[in-house]
Design a protein around this motif. Structure first.
Motif, mmCIF file in Angstrom:
data_model
loop_
_atom_site.group_PDB
_atom_site.id
_atom_site.type_symbol
_atom_site.label_atom_id
_atom_site.label_comp_id
_atom_site.label_asym_id
_atom_site.label_seq_id
_atom_site.Cartn_x
_atom_site.Cartn_y
_atom_site.Cartn_z
ATOM 1 N N GLY A 47 0.805 -1.219 0.000
ATOM 2 C CA GLY A 47 0.000 0.000 0.000
ATOM 3 C C GLY A 47 0.835 1.264 0.000
ATOM 4 N N THR A 48 2.130 1.135 -0.314
ATOM 5 C CA THR A 48 3.034 2.284 -0.292
ATOM 6 C C THR A 48 2.543 3.426 -1.160
ATOM 7 N N VAL A 49 1.985 3.097 -2.322
ATOM 8 C CA VAL A 49 1.507 4.153 -3.228
ATOM 9 C C VAL A 49 0.451 5.019 -2.550
ATOM 10 N N HIS A 50 -0.390 4.414 -1.700
ATOM 11 C CA HIS A 50 -1.454 5.184 -1.047
ATOM 12 C C HIS A 50 -0.889 6.086 0.047
ATOM 13 N N ALA A 51 0.154 5.620 0.733
ATOM 14 C CA ALA A 51 0.820 6.466 1.724
ATOM 15 C C ALA A 51 1.432 7.679 1.032
ATOM 16 N N ALA A 52 2.050 7.449 -0.119
ATOM 17 C CA ALA A 52 2.659 8.546 -0.877
ATOM 18 C C ALA A 52 1.599 9.517 -1.389
ATOM 19 N N GLU A 53 0.476 8.986 -1.823
ATOM 20 C CA GLU A 53 -0.602 9.848 -2.321
ATOM 21 C C GLU A 53 -1.154 10.735 -1.213
ATOM 22 N N GLN A 54 -1.333 10.162 -0.018
ATOM 23 C CA GLN A 54 -1.812 10.961 1.107
ATOM 24 C C GLN A 54 -0.802 12.039 1.480
ATOM 25 N N ALA A 55 0.465 11.652 1.464
ATOM 26 C CA ALA A 55 1.526 12.606 1.803
ATOM 27 C C ALA A 55 1.568 13.751 0.802
ATOM 28 N N ALA A 56 1.308 13.439 -0.451
ATOM 29 C CA ALA A 56 1.346 14.468 -1.492
ATOM 30 C C ALA A 56 0.305 15.553 -1.240
ATOM 31 N N THR A 57 -0.836 15.159 -0.668
ATOM 32 C CA THR A 57 -1.889 16.143 -0.395
ATOM 33 C C THR A 57 -1.541 17.006 0.811
ATOM 34 N N MET A 58 -0.599 16.542 1.622
ATOM 35 C CA MET A 58 -0.219 17.261 2.834
ATOM 36 C C MET A 58 1.049 18.105 2.660
ATOM 37 N N SER A 59 1.742 17.887 1.569
ATOM 38 C CA SER A 59 3.022 18.566 1.361
ATOM 39 C C SER A 59 2.838 19.945 0.715
ATOM 40 N N LYS A 60 3.784 20.824 1.011
ATOM 41 C CA LYS A 60 3.794 22.149 0.386
ATOM 42 C C LYS A 60 4.301 22.067 -1.058
ATOM 43 N N THR A 61 4.954 20.971 -1.371
ATOM 44 C CA THR A 61 5.559 20.779 -2.689
ATOM 45 C C THR A 61 4.560 20.175 -3.665
ATOM 46 N N LYS A 62 4.705 20.527 -4.932
ATOM 47 C CA LYS A 62 3.890 19.899 -5.972
ATOM 48 C C LYS A 62 4.447 18.504 -6.234
ATOM 49 N N VAL A 63 3.626 17.490 -5.974
ATOM 50 C CA VAL A 63 4.094 16.104 -6.069
ATOM 51 C C VAL A 63 3.203 15.303 -7.011
ATOM 52 N N THR A 64 3.826 14.556 -7.902
ATOM 53 C CA THR A 64 3.130 13.589 -8.743
ATOM 54 C C THR A 64 3.517 12.195 -8.267
ATOM 55 N N VAL A 65 2.530 11.380 -7.911
ATOM 56 C CA VAL A 65 2.792 10.020 -7.442
ATOM 57 C C VAL A 65 2.441 9.038 -8.553
ATOM 58 N N TYR A 66 3.363 8.117 -8.819
ATOM 59 C CA TYR A 66 3.151 7.148 -9.902
ATOM 60 C C TYR A 66 3.460 5.736 -9.426
ATOM 61 N N ASP A 67 2.483 4.843 -9.535
ATOM 62 C CA ASP A 67 2.645 3.417 -9.256
ATOM 63 C C ASP A 67 3.261 2.793 -10.502
ATOM 64 N N CYS A 68 4.493 2.274 -10.371
ATOM 65 C CA CYS A 68 5.214 1.807 -11.555
ATOM 66 C C CYS A 68 4.752 0.448 -12.071
ATOM 67 N N GLY A 69 3.879 -0.226 -11.316
ATOM 68 C CA GLY A 69 3.317 -1.486 -11.801
ATOM 69 C C GLY A 69 4.228 -2.690 -11.684
ATOM 70 N N THR A 70 5.372 -2.511 -11.000
ATOM 71 C CA THR A 70 6.307 -3.619 -10.792
ATOM 72 C C THR A 70 7.149 -3.282 -9.560
ATOM 73 N N THR A 71 8.310 -3.900 -9.412
ATOM 74 C CA THR A 71 9.169 -3.605 -8.268
ATOM 75 C C THR A 71 10.589 -4.066 -8.568
ATOM 76 N N ASP A 72 11.476 -3.945 -7.578
ATOM 77 C CA ASP A 72 12.843 -4.428 -7.662
ATOM 78 C C ASP A 72 13.557 -3.819 -8.877
ATOM 79 N N ARG A 73 14.355 -4.608 -9.579
ATOM 80 C CA ARG A 73 15.129 -4.064 -10.700
ATOM 81 C C ARG A 73 14.219 -3.609 -11.840
ATOM 82 N N GLY A 74 13.038 -4.217 -11.947
ATOM 83 C CA GLY A 74 12.078 -3.758 -12.952
ATOM 84 C C GLY A 74 11.648 -2.330 -12.681
ATOM 85 N N MET A 75 11.526 -1.981 -11.426
ATOM 86 C CA MET A 75 11.229 -0.605 -11.028
ATOM 87 C C MET A 75 12.415 0.299 -11.344
ATOM 88 N N ALA A 76 13.617 -0.202 -11.109
ATOM 89 C CA ALA A 76 14.820 0.584 -11.381
ATOM 90 C C ALA A 76 14.927 0.945 -12.859
#
Length: 280
Positions: free
Chosen positions: A95-124
């Motif tokens: 659920g990391t993407v949802h934690a990041a999305e919530q944080a984005a709404t609370m931050s002073k910075t303009k943030v775009t959150v993207y779920d990469c659809g994979t993980t590990d080296r595929g994410m890299a």
């Protein structure tokens, strides 16, 4: 000068050199082993974890980053007026993407959150390509489009040696797990459509090796392979065999071999081995 900076969670299979080169900020996940909490990349390393997991009294428990950690990173990176592109592992395993999305709404910075659809080296693979787009003056939308393109051309195959952790974690029933282990059943998982799917079930290492050989052979029949990774959980012999096979069909492409992160190792268990690559 204001720019777009990249934040990722610690499941991204980036090397230390890549993190430094592209100025990437990592927000770590954590794992609890017998009541003690360890933070990925800070108080526990990927190499330390398999032995600790094997000796643990119970299955380790993994936790996504606290929302506050994301907010802190976003605010700090945006102090100079920069935007943030936050790239997270696939929702299907965390659920990391949802934690990041919530944080984005609370931050002073303009943030775009993207779920990469994979993980590990595929994410890299995706993170590196996105960083290149941004370095060359591209927009966040262009970076996201590039990541989607890389995902569409990526493969992730994961061989599970032992089903114990999947049983303990509630992913499969105890009866099915016990029966499969008794019969020496191995399974191969594949990431596609942003989800994990069972690609193959077979009895013993020979069945798994046949499947690996078939997959490696297929690498020569399609588009040109651009990058390759092999990740594992204390599986040196399987890694060596797989690396030798892959090197034979893609001799000019360096293979990044790494012990995977605790959050993934907890679910896959000891002996897991994963092949990741993407093509033109």
């Amino acid at each position: 000068m204001a720019k777009t900076k990249i934040v990722v969670d610690s499941s991204a299979g980036l090397t230390a050199e890549e993190v430094k080169k592209y100025g990437i900020t990592i927000v770590p996940l954590s794992v609890m082993i017998d009541g003690t909490i360890y933070v990925e990349g800070e108080t526990i390393t990927n190499d330390q974890f398999p032995k600790m997991m094997a000796e643990a009294k119970a299955l380790p428990q993994t936790s996504q980053p606290p929302i506050g950690k994301f907010v802190e990173a976003f605010d700090r990176l945006g102090e100079d007026g920069s935007d943030v592109l936050c790239i997270t592992m696939m929702e299907a395993i965390s659920g990391t993407v949802h934690a990041a999305e919530q944080a984005a709404t609370m931050s002073k910075t303009k943030v775009t959150v993207y779920d990469c659809g994979t993980t590990d080296r595929g994410m890299a693979f995706q993170v590196i390509e996105a960083a290149k787009v941004l370095e060359n003056g591209g927009t966040v939308d262009e970076a996201v489009a590039k990541m989607k393109d890389v995902l569409a051309k990526s493969k992730l195959y994961l061989a599970i040696e032992n089903l114990d952790n999947l049983v303990k974690g509630g992913r499969i029933s105890k009866f099915a797990g016990a029966l499969s282990n008794f019969l020496n059943i191995k399974i191969m998982l594949e990431v596609s459509d942003r989800s994990l799917h069972v690609r193959m079930k077979g009895r013993g290492k020979k069945a798994m090796h046949r499947e690996w050989d078939k997959l490696v052979s297929a690498m020569t029949n399609g588009p040109k392979v651009k990058a390759i990774g092999i990740s594992h959980v204390d599986a040196p012999k399987e890694v060596e065999r797989l690396k030798e096979k892959v090197s034979a069909v893609c001799p000019d492409i360096p293979i990044v071999v790494r012990e995977t992160v605790p959050i993934i190792a907890t679910h896959t268990g000891l002996g897991a081995c994963c092949l990741l690559y993407y093509t033109e």
